[in-house]
Structure formats: structure tokens, C-alpha cells
Scaffold this active site. Structure first.
Site, PDB file in Angstrom:
ATOM      1  N   HIS A   1      -5.519  -5.731  -3.603  1.00  0.00           N
ATOM      2  CA  HIS A   1      -6.175  -5.859  -2.551  1.00  0.00           C
ATOM      3  C   HIS A   1      -7.827  -5.675  -3.748  1.00  0.00           C
ATOM      4  O   HIS A   1      -7.310  -4.798  -5.478  1.00  0.00           O
ATOM      5  CB  HIS A   1      -6.566  -4.520  -2.304  1.00  0.00           C
ATOM      6  CG  HIS A   1      -5.395  -4.882  -0.907  1.00  0.00           C
ATOM      7  ND1 HIS A   1      -5.052  -3.692  -0.552  1.00  0.00           N
ATOM      8  CD2 HIS A   1      -4.712  -5.449  -0.468  1.00  0.00           C
ATOM      9  CE1 HIS A   1      -4.044  -4.017   0.310  1.00  0.00           C
ATOM     10  NE2 HIS A   1      -3.952  -5.207   0.122  1.00  0.00           N
TER      11      HIS A   1
ATOM     12  N   LYS B   1     -11.468   3.127  -8.866  1.00  0.00           N
ATOM     13  CA  LYS B   1     -10.575   3.448  -8.114  1.00  0.00           C
ATOM     14  C   LYS B   1      -9.780   5.276  -7.815  1.00  0.00           C
ATOM     15  O   LYS B   1      -9.380   5.121 -10.159  1.00  0.00           O
ATOM     16  CB  LYS B   1      -9.672   2.990  -6.664  1.00  0.00           C
ATOM     17  CG  LYS B   1      -9.941   1.902  -5.995  1.00  0.00           C
ATOM     18  CD  LYS B   1      -8.715   1.110  -5.523  1.00  0.00           C
ATOM     19  CE  LYS B   1      -8.985  -0.096  -4.636  1.00  0.00           C
ATOM     20  NZ  LYS B   1      -7.957  -1.068  -4.061  1.00  0.00           N
TER      21      LYS B   1
ATOM     22  N   TYR C   1      -6.988   8.065  -2.806  1.00  0.00           N
ATOM     23  CA  TYR C   1      -8.154   7.009  -3.349  1.00  0.00           C
ATOM     24  C   TYR C   1      -9.225   7.477  -3.307  1.00  0.00           C
ATOM     25  O   TYR C   1      -9.708   8.011  -2.101  1.00  0.00           O
ATOM     26  CB  TYR C   1      -7.939   5.835  -2.333  1.00  0.00           C
ATOM     27  CG  TYR C   1      -6.821   5.004  -2.309  1.00  0.00           C
ATOM     28  CD1 TYR C   1      -6.011   3.474  -3.269  1.00  0.00           C
ATOM     29  CD2 TYR C   1      -6.066   4.869  -1.730  1.00  0.00           C
ATOM     30  CE1 TYR C   1      -5.985   3.165  -2.658  1.00  0.00           C
ATOM     31  CE2 TYR C   1      -4.718   4.263  -1.680  1.00  0.00           C
ATOM     32  CZ  TYR C   1      -4.537   3.059  -2.443  1.00  0.00           C
ATOM     33  OH  TYR C   1      -3.185   2.714  -1.613  1.00  0.00           O
TER      34      TYR C   1
ATOM     35  N   ASP D   1      -0.688  -9.214   3.905  1.00  0.00           N
ATOM     36  CA  ASP D   1      -0.200  -9.100   1.802  1.00  0.00           C
ATOM     37  C   ASP D   1       0.600 -10.330   2.266  1.00  0.00           C
ATOM     38  O   ASP D   1      -0.213 -11.094   0.818  1.00  0.00           O
ATOM     39  CB  ASP D   1       0.112  -7.732   1.754  1.00  0.00           C
ATOM     40  CG  ASP D   1      -0.737  -6.605   1.759  1.00  0.00           C
ATOM     41  OD1 ASP D   1      -1.891  -7.093   1.353  1.00  0.00           O
ATOM     42  OD2 ASP D   1      -0.425  -5.621   1.175  1.00  0.00           O
TER      43      ASP D   1
END
Length: 188
Positions: free
Chosen positions: A65, A75, A135, A171
Site C-alpha cells: 500500500h 510511516k 502504525y 490486495d
């Protein structure tokens, strides 16, 4: 005194963060984030969003992603329970490491994190059942900027350590890299 050791991965800006654990007979304390200390690694924005994931089954793959500019994000990914094989993939247009990836094992035991710069795709494979990740994002999620690449694209050559047991339908529908894909222009 720094509570972090930053380890270069060979791909500009993608770093492993090793945290110092201060422990005694009660357990330990570990600093998860410090803007001042991570500024040298390129984290120059406030934390805009924090996400928590739980992955039930070993072998599950999530990703790859990314967020397109102008919503590109950094991130900081940490494993709170279990263990994962965490992947950062360079999608930056013009980067000498364009489409190169690195992976690192993140686990509750090793306390490591992966600092993923803007212009990278991210994915992971659960190495154990019941994995939880935290995250920290430098930008809020923007649905219109969402992007993804196939985690099984042979052109990327990601060698997942376990047979892939499960992926989401979304996905599985992510495309592979095409010759037309020249990367993410972070200056746009």
C-alpha cells in the site's frame, strides 16, 4: 541520550529503528516515538494518524500500500504482538533504488520498528498467528490518493518467507508494475 539507534538499509531514507529498552524486575519501558530524535531520520511532521492492525493467521500478507502525492506519508511501523516480515518498496520517481525493496523482521520480542519514507509502498507477512502492529503516519489517510501494487508481482521479486495463506480481495486485485509506471513524483 538517544533512545533510538537508526540502521540504514541501503535504500535512502528507509531505516530500521532499534529502541533502547530500560528494564528491571518489573519489565521495561521503551520510547515508541520522539519527534526530536527522529528528525535526523527525516520525520519532520507531526503524527497525523495512528492505526492499529491485528492479523489473525500466520502467512497472511497485507499490502503493498501507498499514498500518492500530495498525500504521501511517512510511516513508523512497530510490532506489538507476534512477529512480521515487514517490507518497504521504493516508488520514488528518479530514485537510484526505484523498485528496490528491503525487509526486516519486526517482533514484540526485538522491539524494532521500520521507518518508511514518503514515496514508498509498504506491506508485511505475519510470521506468527495473532500479530498486532501499530502504525504512526505523518499524513491522514486520503482515499482518493490510495494506491497499491501486487505483493506477488514477479517484477518486484519479493521473496515472502512463508507460503501466502491469505490476502484481502482488494490486495489480490492490486496491479503489478507496468512499463508505464515511472514512480511517484514527490514534488508534484
Amino acid at each position: 541520550m538517544s533512545r533510538f539507534t537508526l540502521i540504514e538499509t541501503g535504500i535512502g531514507g528507509l531505516r530500521i529503528v532499534e529502541r533502547q529498552r530500560l528494564g528491571d524486575e518489573r519489565g521495561f519501558l521503551s520510547r515508541l516515538f520522539c519527534a526530536e530524535e527522529l528528525a535526523s531520520a527525516g520525520w519532520d511532521k507531526p503524527v497525523a494518524q495512528i492505526n492499529h492492525t491485528w492479523t489473525q493467521a500466520r502467512g497472511t500478507v497485507r499490502g503493498l500500500h501507498f499514498q500518492r502525492p500530495p498525500h504521501a506519508e511517512m510511516k513508523l511501523v512497530t510490532c506489538l504482538r507476534g512477529a512480521v516480515w515487514d517490507v518497504g518498496l521504493d516508488l520514488r520517481a528518479g530514485s537510484p533504488t526505484f523498485l528496490h525493496w528491503r525487509a526486516v523482521e519486526l517482533s514484540a520480542d526485538n522491539g524494532r520498528a521500520l521507518l518508511i519514507p514518503q514515496g514508498f509502498a509498504h506491506g508485511f507477512q505475519a510470521l506468527t498467528d495473532d500479530c498486532e502492529l501499530l502504525y504512526l503516519h505523518s499524513a491522514p489517510y486520503a482515499a482518493q490518493a490510495e494506491g497499491g501494487l501486487s505483493a506477488t508481482d514477479p517484477a518486484l521479486g519479493i521473496n515472502w518467507p512463508l507460503p501466502i495463506a491469505l490476502r484481502s480481495g482488494r490486495d489480490e486485485r492490486h496491479p503489478g508494475v507496468t512499463p508505464e509506471f515511472t514512480g511517484l513524483d514527490l514534488n508534484s
